[in-house]
Enzyme design. Structure first.
Site: not given
Ligand code: PBG
Length: 334
Positions: A197, A207, A218, A234, A249, A275, A314
């Protein structure tokens, strides 16, 4: 034989020939729909940056679960949006917290007809928006966070989740969860590890969807977008710790990483079309700058082609509908 006799165009001549020769297909069973449930809602609330996606009420979530099962989707990935947040994300381990209740609701509605997956992460539940608890110096405390993830996973499993998905990228998160599940007698609950990730800018609309309070980023715990080799490290660690499924991801900008992981992985590989990927397609389409349906389809096929066994998107429900109508229809349009 003259070189003129070799004509790749032969297999592209008619829709039926192209359909026969196609190498990559989408199947509803390979698609997972991410869904948001917000505590205390009485009507679903649209998410401005994710047109067509809502924060669900308990009722609308149950209806969506039924629709997903009827469409033959692989599963749902559940995200909770709590009313109250605090430093340690207490809501995440509340037996009557929003996410736990949602798992019970969905399990009661569709049982084993759908794979119920849950996000195991604290960011929706903490008042600072980080994926873990903080140390005195403000950094994210890896090992203290593991204990929280382990409790969360056991709670979700008991509520009826088939798959728990730690998305924070804490070191050792898969091993800690595996151990806790075994100790709790939940040995049949699978772990989908968000192995690779990336600390990406593409999570912006998510968010908004979870009303995140995160101020910084992060980068101290999620991967540098510039790194490819590290994704293998990883994923190897996660497999060694007992992951049943792996994830890359975001998806579209990381197809090279996905192909690497898929080539190596001994377990199924998921990719998350996040997203921001969705929002970019929708925004360009809203301007009339791209043909929305073609681009949606192309984006998903590309993720499959790169090696994903399953896709979190989605568009899952919409894409499942293509088989019944959309795709076949398009086959007869030049
Ligand atoms: C963390 C999480 C995130 C997403 C999935 N799990 C957000 C982040 O890491 O800030 C993002 C998924 C997306 O953008 O569709 N709980």
């Amino acid at each position: 034989m003259t070189s003129r006799a070799i004509r790749p165009r032969r297999l592209r001549r008619t829709p039926a020939l192209r359909d026969m020769a196609t190498q990559t297909r989408l199947h509803p069973g390979d698609l997972v729909l991410p869904v948001f449930i917000r505590e205390g809602l009485t009507t679903p609330v649209p998410i401005a940056s994710l047109p067509g996606v809502v924060q669900h009420t308990r009722d609308s979530l149950r209806r969506t679960a039924t629709a997903a099962a009827e469409a033959g989707l692989g599963g749902l990935m559940l995200f909770g949006v709590p009313e109250r947040r605090d430093a340690v994300g207490s809501g995440a381990t509340d037996p009557d917290g929003v996410l736990t209740v949602a798992v019970r609701d969905v399990a009661g509605e569709v049982g084993d007809d759908l794979v119920i997956m849950t996000d195991v992460c604290l960011d929706e539940f903490t008042d600072h928006g980080h994926c873990g608890v903080l140390a005195a110096d403000g950094s994210v405390d890896n090992d203290a966070t593991l204990a929280r993830y382990a409790d969360m996973a056991v709670l979700h499993a008991a509520a009826g989740a088939h798959v728990v998905a730690p998305s924070g990228m804490m070191d050792g998160q898969v091993g800690a969860i595996r151990e806790a599940l075994e100790a709790a007698g939940q040995q049949d609950t699978a772990i989908l590890a968000y192995s690779a990730k990336y600390a990406s800018g593409l999570y912006g609309p998510f968010r908004e969807a979870v009303e995140s309070t995160l101020a910084g980023d992060r980068r101290t715990y999620q991967m540098d977008p510039a790194n490819r080799r590290e994704a293998l490290r990883e994923t190897e660690l996660d497999v060694a710790e007992g992951a049943d499924l792996l994830m890359v991801k975001p998806a579209g900008s990381y197809l090279d990483v996905l192909a690497d992981v898929a080539a190596w992985s001994p377990v199924p590989v998921a990719a998350y079309q996040v997203s921001g990927e969705y929002a970019m397609i929708e925004a360009a389409a809203a301007h009339g700058w791209i043909d929305r349906d073609r681009v949606v389809q192309e984006s998903l096929v590309s993720i499959r082609r790169a090696g994903a066994d399953l896709i979190l998107t989605y568009y899952a429900l919409e894409a499942a509908g293509w088989r019944a109508g959309g795709l076949a229809e398009r086959r007869h349009t030049p």
